[in-house]
Scaffold this active site. Structure first.
Site, PDB file in Angstrom:
ATOM      1  N   HIS A 121      -0.213   5.480  -0.610  1.00 59.95           N
ATOM      2  CA  HIS A 121      -1.380   4.803  -1.198  1.00 59.95           C
ATOM      3  C   HIS A 121      -1.839   3.650  -0.314  1.00 59.95           C
ATOM      4  CE1 HIS A 121      -3.990   2.860  -4.133  1.00 59.95           C
ATOM      5  NE2 HIS A 121      -3.281   1.760  -4.050  1.00 59.95           N
ATOM      6  N   GLN A 227     -13.627  -5.561  -7.205  1.00 54.20           N
ATOM      7  CA  GLN A 227     -12.469  -5.899  -6.365  1.00 54.20           C
ATOM      8  C   GLN A 227     -12.872  -6.227  -4.927  1.00 54.20           C
ATOM      9  OE1 GLN A 227      -9.470  -2.841  -6.602  1.00 54.20           O
ATOM     10  NE2 GLN A 227      -8.044  -3.871  -5.210  1.00 54.20           N
ATOM     11  N   LYS A 240      -9.057  -6.049 -12.219  1.00 56.22           N
ATOM     12  CA  LYS A 240      -7.874  -5.416 -12.810  1.00 56.22           C
ATOM     13  C   LYS A 240      -7.576  -5.940 -14.208  1.00 56.22           C
ATOM     14  CE  LYS A 240      -6.095  -3.538  -8.832  1.00 56.22           C
ATOM     15  NZ  LYS A 240      -5.551  -2.175  -8.674  1.00 56.22           N
ATOM     16  N   THR A 244      -5.083  -2.720 -18.914  1.00 60.02           N
ATOM     17  CA  THR A 244      -4.000  -1.934 -18.327  1.00 60.02           C
ATOM     18  C   THR A 244      -3.393  -1.130 -19.471  1.00 60.02           C
ATOM     19  OG1 THR A 244      -3.536  -3.712 -16.752  1.00 60.02           O
ATOM     20  CG2 THR A 244      -1.817  -2.045 -17.053  1.00 60.02           C
ATOM     21  N   GLU A 354      -8.799   7.348  -3.628  1.00 61.63           N
ATOM     22  CA  GLU A 354      -8.171   8.207  -2.621  1.00 61.63           C
ATOM     23  C   GLU A 354      -8.623   9.662  -2.751  1.00 61.63           C
ATOM     24  OE1 GLU A 354      -3.742   7.229  -1.906  1.00 61.63           O
ATOM     25  OE2 GLU A 354      -4.220   6.305  -3.827  1.00 61.63           O
TER      26      GLU A 354
END
Lengths: 405, 405
Positions: A121, A227, A240, A244, A354
């Site tokens: 990652h 971000q 963030k 969560t 990704e």
């Protein structure tokens, strides 16, 4: 250190626990906190039932379990296993259907820390932003991590509101304020910590694994556009902290014992960890993790990626030892996130950033819809499962979240 | 919006509160939590005494005060003021000497966030590390902040253990593990937040100031050498999480009201804040803050710097509005740190990194000792005080910490 509670021949008097493919056979025994008429109680999943461990075995709270030393947790596991193997009169009164149970956050999470421990990652993300220099020099020396927000940890199933924030089209700005257009998930493993340490007393690496009470699935929802603008020089913040999600079941380190492995060997040219991060035991876990995605128009979710937690560059024990090496204290019930779990292959990528390579390689859904990032109504489902030869497989359950506008 | 509780002529029947120079006159009335024979109670400082507000006025806990709406806090202030202005029979039984009281952390701090809101500090530090580009593009658009560690917040007077960590002589490594040699303090103001907001419901800027319950002094101890190696790309972690000291007294927003001012005007070429950060009211505070240092060989501390909180680029209200703009939730008793408070002049610098310019301009102590960073046995004392024409001055008390090896 497997013991009789792992015996694959062991069966429970709760029939559904003995069905092949069950996430929660007698060999698992994960904990949750659930609401009863008498308030929050400790639950143990067994097949499609939940055992009220507070009523049946006097376990006062999951917080109290987090505070137990390793030996106490092991003893409790044996007591629960015995209870569900040998039927006692009236035991059924302490069972209720899992479906319809009102599950709560497992415990009061004092502090939450998020790591960045998958080198796949970190390399993928780094190469998008710094093509010549994807991995920073510290990466192979320490498990990079940062403090997260405890107040916005929510249970699986809680709708995720799309955050607004400052977004800049160009690196120098100016920004505009509006809803994130690059909302992403991150597939992570969460680890609950106990009993912890006093301030100023680091946990040695040889004892660090004993401070991992158990694991859950964790979705570190991330607003990539927020971000990008905010994160220099002090790290991610609003990108963030809006939510969560964690799965409700704490699958204990004791249940994971048959799936403990040596970490994958480091490449020959990589540095060996400094002594305070050199683990004397095999402390990686072979846990298969999956991401499933369902748009509002899809009747069923599709699997987007799958990977193994064993491919992490740093282990949970190394994270615990590093985190406390400054003297920082853990309290029972503190949570750490592993960081996005990605593997070496394209199908192993743990976030959309990704998977779609920043949107350059969009994902096509079975409906013909295209995804670069998450759209309103999309549901993300994380799943986890452990399998090994000669061992009864166990599951981590699911962590779900749907994007609300 | 000053009211009769600020009247400079107001006097308490507690004589020591009426002495000139007292930090805690009847116009202040700061809260703390202190240990009594009946457990932790809410204390109010008055002169050199502490009023047991739990016993005298039935205030159950400081956490309950944090959860009150602004109007409730204001009402409570009036009740306490009346109690200490008009002597009632038996009231003295609820007073005890401040000296010798066992003060505790004010409340359970669910989450702690540290900001970076002094442009003078950010410019100084940035110019050491990026001489051509000291301020990053986002700085003037949003109050940069990051999540800190709640578990390692300690009360003034707690010894500070020098942390160990990975330290690299060269930017590319390799690091060694050992005690920090560049230990520093940071002069900050802390702000306790209440009542807070539900997840997904930002606090509008017009209401943000009402969510600041009060302030304390905060020392964000920092290990510069650990920070340099670890902080990319996700921000400071072990360099900060070994300890954060706070003063015990929460000086309320209501007490600070006579010292509320418009922020210093932004330079003409600076951008105006986006609408969600544009405060409709004057929401800066004129608080004089000082750092004092005493080595083990010094009989008395020397003042190292002094500055005003009014020089901050972002106000506490702007920090609250920004923090929740993503939907992130505050819970009663959450703490935010302002970031190092530095002013435009050399004598206004709020940390040794700036005072000694990374060690290039060492500080000479009256003993002839030299300081680039903190040595074992050094005591750091933060002080704060508010003064304004026609208003009774009030103090924030002290935040102390001594470096232990």
């Amino acid at each position: 250190m497997t013991d009789r509670t792992h015996d694959p021949a062991l069966r429970s008097w709760v029939d559904s626990a003995n069905e092949p493919g069950a996430d929660f056979p007698i060999q698992n025994l994960p904990f949750a906190t659930f609401l009863t008429g008498a308030g929050p109680h400790v639950g143990v999943a067994i097949g499609d039932r939940i055992l009220d461990a507070t009523a049946a075995l006097g376990v006062p709270s999951l917080q109290s379990v987090m505070a137990m030393p390793k030996a106490g947790r092991l003893d409790l596991r044996h007591r629960i296993s015995d209870y569900l193997v040998t039927r006692r009169t009236g035991a059924e009164s302490h069972l209720s259907p899992l479906a319809g149970s009102r599950l709560l956050l497992p415990c009061m999470i004092g502090d939450y820390t998020d790591f960045y421990a998958s080198i796949h990652h970190a390399t993928n993300v780094g190469s998008m932003f710094r093509p010549d220099n994807p991995l920073l020099p510290n990466y192979k020396w320490l498990p990079v991590g940062y403090h997260g927000r405890a107040s916005s940890i929510v249970l699986s199933g809680t709708p995720i509101r799309r955050p607004s924030g400052q977004i800049a089209e160009f690196p120098a700005g100016p920004p505009v304020f509006g809803p994130s257009r690059r909302l992403d998930y991150e597939l992570e493993l969460g680890a609950f910590i106990g009993p912890g340490n006093a301030l100023g007393r680091p946990i040695p690496i040889a004892e660090a694994a004993d401070h991992v009470v158990g694991v859950c699935l964790l979705n570190d929802w991330s607003a990539r556009d927020i971000q990008t603008w905010e994160y220099q020089p002090l790290g991610p913040f609003l990108a963030k902290n809006f939510a969560t999600s964690i799965s409700p079941w704490v699958v204990t380190a004791e249940a994971l014992e048959p799936f403990r492995r040596a970490p994958e060997p480091r490449p020959a040219n990589d540095p060996q960890p400094l002594p305070h991060l050199q683990s004397p035991t095999a402390d990686a876990y072979d846990i298969t993790l999956e991401v499933w995605l369902r748009s509002a128009r899809m009747p069923a979710p599709m699997r987007v990626s799958h990977t193994s937690f064993r491919a992490m560059y740093w282990t949970l024990a190394q994270m615990v030892a590093h985190h406390t090496s400054s003297g920082c204290s853990f309290r029972p019930g503190d949570l750490i996130g592993s960081g996005t779990v990605s593997g070496p292959l394209k199908e192993n990528r743990g976030c959309l950033l990704e998977v779609t390579w920043r949107g350059a390689e969009p994902l096509e859904l079975p409906t013909g819809e295209i995804r670069r990032f998450l759209e309103d109504g999309d549901e993300v489902i994380l799943r986890g499962r452990c399998e090994a030869p000669g061992v009864r497989p166990i599951g981590l359950g699911e962590c779900r979240g749907t994007i609300a506008s």
